[in-house]
Each structure stands twice: as structure tokens, then as C-alpha cells.
Design an enzyme around this catalytic site. Structure first.
Site, PDB file in Angstrom:
ATOM      1  N   ARG A   1       0.788  -1.218   0.167  1.00 45.81           N
ATOM      2  CA  ARG A   1       0.008  -0.145  -0.027  1.00 45.81           C
ATOM      3  C   ARG A   1       0.957   1.319  -0.072  1.00 45.81           C
ATOM      4  O   ARG A   1       1.639   1.542   0.831  1.00 45.81           O
ATOM      5  CB  ARG A   1      -0.945   0.066   1.111  1.00 45.81           C
TER       6      ARG A   1
ATOM      7  N   HIS B   1      -1.144   5.383  16.692  1.00 43.94           N
ATOM      8  CA  HIS B   1      -0.074   4.534  15.847  1.00 43.94           C
ATOM      9  C   HIS B   1       1.315   4.636  16.775  1.00 43.94           C
ATOM     10  O   HIS B   1       1.653   5.736  16.953  1.00 43.94           O
ATOM     11  CB  HIS B   1       0.139   4.566  14.630  1.00 43.94           C
TER      12      HIS B   1
ATOM     13  N   LEU C   1      -2.039  11.079  13.190  1.00 49.32           N
ATOM     14  CA  LEU C   1      -1.990   9.621  13.552  1.00 49.32           C
ATOM     15  C   LEU C   1      -1.342   9.572  14.968  1.00 49.32           C
ATOM     16  O   LEU C   1      -1.251   8.511  15.392  1.00 49.32           O
ATOM     17  CB  LEU C   1      -1.189   8.861  12.723  1.00 49.32           C
TER      18      LEU C   1
ATOM     19  N   ASN D   1      -2.096  -0.618  12.251  1.00 50.53           N
ATOM     20  CA  ASN D   1      -2.964  -1.466  13.099  1.00 50.53           C
ATOM     21  C   ASN D   1      -4.451  -1.281  12.546  1.00 50.53           C
ATOM     22  O   ASN D   1      -4.869  -0.660  11.576  1.00 50.53           O
ATOM     23  CB  ASN D   1      -2.960  -0.807  14.435  1.00 50.53           C
TER      24      ASN D   1
ATOM     25  N   PHE E   1       4.428   1.155   8.549  1.00 52.12           N
ATOM     26  CA  PHE E   1       4.460   2.380   7.518  1.00 52.12           C
ATOM     27  C   PHE E   1       5.579   3.242   7.799  1.00 52.12           C
ATOM     28  O   PHE E   1       5.930   3.562   8.851  1.00 52.12           O
ATOM     29  CB  PHE E   1       3.063   2.824   7.192  1.00 52.12           C
TER      30      PHE E   1
ATOM     31  N   GLN F   1       3.365   1.385   2.938  1.00 46.33           N
ATOM     32  CA  GLN F   1       3.127   0.436   3.900  1.00 46.33           C
ATOM     33  C   GLN F   1       3.527  -0.952   3.431  1.00 46.33           C
ATOM     34  O   GLN F   1       3.141  -1.519   2.472  1.00 46.33           O
ATOM     35  CB  GLN F   1       1.684   0.415   4.275  1.00 46.33           C
TER      36      GLN F   1
ATOM     37  N   PHE G   1       2.244  10.573   1.689  1.00 47.05           N
ATOM     38  CA  PHE G   1       1.406  10.392   3.051  1.00 47.05           C
ATOM     39  C   PHE G   1       2.449   9.125   3.599  1.00 47.05           C
ATOM     40  O   PHE G   1       2.942   9.343   4.404  1.00 47.05           O
ATOM     41  CB  PHE G   1       0.106   9.851   2.804  1.00 47.05           C
TER      42      PHE G   1
END
Length: 219
Positions: A95, A168, A164, A144, A155, A103, A100
Site C-alpha cells: 500500500r 499508531h 496519527l 493497526n 508504515f 506500508q 502520505f
């Protein structure tokens, strides 16, 4: 069910489209470390079957020792749980969302729906703490599927992602190979689906004072 972080992270970044410029770190590379680096690990990456270079990441073992232990063990790739070898080697970055994050870490399903931790029979473990923040590009954090669902997915931020924080667990930072991270990011899309196959060929732990390849501990 959702993959570890796959939906939660994507939904947050879509919601913040209007704030993208404000949240993007203005520097040309990864942010400085937020805590003492206790160890360094590496990924040797391939893009569409061709070696693309190495990413080196510093670990914050004094702040989040359990999270770091999990990640380092998966980099070494020498542990078996439930008859499954736990290893990042031969897994992929499944991903990738430009501006951004990138991942990876799903070495069981390879699509964001799998992965597992090193801790006993449980596939996940609790959030250790949220002392460190998502300060900008290069921050390494656990993906998660909600509170206390850390497994093996992670990531690397390519922008500041303050939304975040507290959700995370940050446990490291990229210290070398930022050009490789940027190349990986270039294969991303708004949906997160990569336009090429991005693989971790090898992973391991580097010795404290040298990057000589002969001294590496490889998976």
C-alpha cells in the site's frame, strides 16, 4: 475485517486533503531522530524484480523496546511461530499513497489483511506507548486495525501525519536510503494500490558502528 492500518490510515488521509500542504514537511529528506537510536536495521528493496537499493532505519529501543524487539526479530527472520517463519524478507510494500506513507509487513497474505507478531500464539500485541510523534517524512510507525492490534505491518511516513499521533506507535526513523523511499513512493496511487511490485529482498540488523556489508546480520 480490515487489514492492519489499511483502511484506518487511508480514511484519515482522505479526510485531510485540504490540509495536505500544511502537514507536509518542507525538508528534502527524513526528519531527525526523535529519541536515541539504539540499533539500525535495513531493507534491500527490489522494484519489479530489479534491485533498487537499501533503506536503513534507526530504532528507538529505549522508548518502545517491545515494539522494536518485534520489528528487529522480523528483520532477522530467524523465528518460527505456529509453524510459520516470521520474516520481512520476500514480503512487499502493498500500500503506497504519495505524500502520505508507504506500508508493508504483511508476510502472510501480502495484501494488508495479514501478518503477525512474534509474541506467542497471539497475532497482535498492545500499543506500547504513544510518546513519540509522527513529525514528518521518514518516521517509522506500526500499522493497526484499531487500538492494541499491532502485528507485523508498519508504515514509513513521507509527510507529517500529526493526525496519527496517539493512534499508531512510532518506533523508528529512516536514517539512510531516502532516495529509495522516494522511488517506492513514486509507484503509489491515491487508492494505495502500487503500479509495480515493490519487494523486500533481504532484511537484517546492522552492527553499531559500520555499514560494511560483510558485517551484516542478514535474514
Amino acid at each position: 475485517a480490515i487489514g492492519f492500518g489499511a483502511m484506518a490510515i487511508a480514511d484519515e488521509t482522505v479526510a485531510k486533503d485540504g490540509d495536505e500542504d500544511k502537514d507536509t514537511y518542507s525538508g528534502s529528506g527524513p526528519v531527525p531522530p526523535s529519541a536515541e537510536i539504539t540499533t539500525r536495521v535495513f531493507f534491500d528493496v527490489a522494484i519489479n524484480g530489479k534491485e533498487a537499493g537499501r533503506i536503513v532505519m534507526g530504532m528507538y529501543g529505549n522508548v518502545v523496546p517491545k515494539t522494536v524487539q518485534n520489528f528487529e526479530t522480523l528483520c532477522r527472520g530467524d523465528t518460527m511461530v505456529q509453524n510459520k517463519k516470521l520474516a520481512f524478507a520476500n514480503s512487499s510494500f502493498h500500500r503506497i499513497i504519495p505524500k502520505f506513507m508507504i506500508q508493508g509487513g504483511d508476510f502472510t497474505h501480502h495484501n494488508g489483511m495479514g501478518g503477525m507478531s512474534i509474541f506467542g500464539g497471539s497475532k497482535t500485541f498492545a500499543d506500547e506507548n504513544f510518546k513519540l510523534k509522527h513529525t514528518g517524512p521518514g518516521v517509522l510507525s506500526m500499522a493497526n486495525a484499531g487500538p492494541n492490534t499491532n502485528g507485523s505491518q508498519f508504515f514509513i511516513c513521507t509527510a507529517k501525519t500529526s493526525h496519527l499521533d496517539g493512534r499508531h506507535v512510532v518506533f523508528g526513523v529512516v536514517t539512510d536510503g531516502w532516495d529509495v523511499v522516494q522511488r517506492i513512493e513514486s509507484y503509489g496511487s491515491r487508492s494505495g494500490t502500487p503500479s509495480g511490485k515493490i519487494s523486500i529482498l533481504r532484511a537484517g540488523i546492522l552492527p553499531p558502528t559500520t555499514t560494511d556489508e560483510k558485517d551484516e546480520i542478514k535474514a
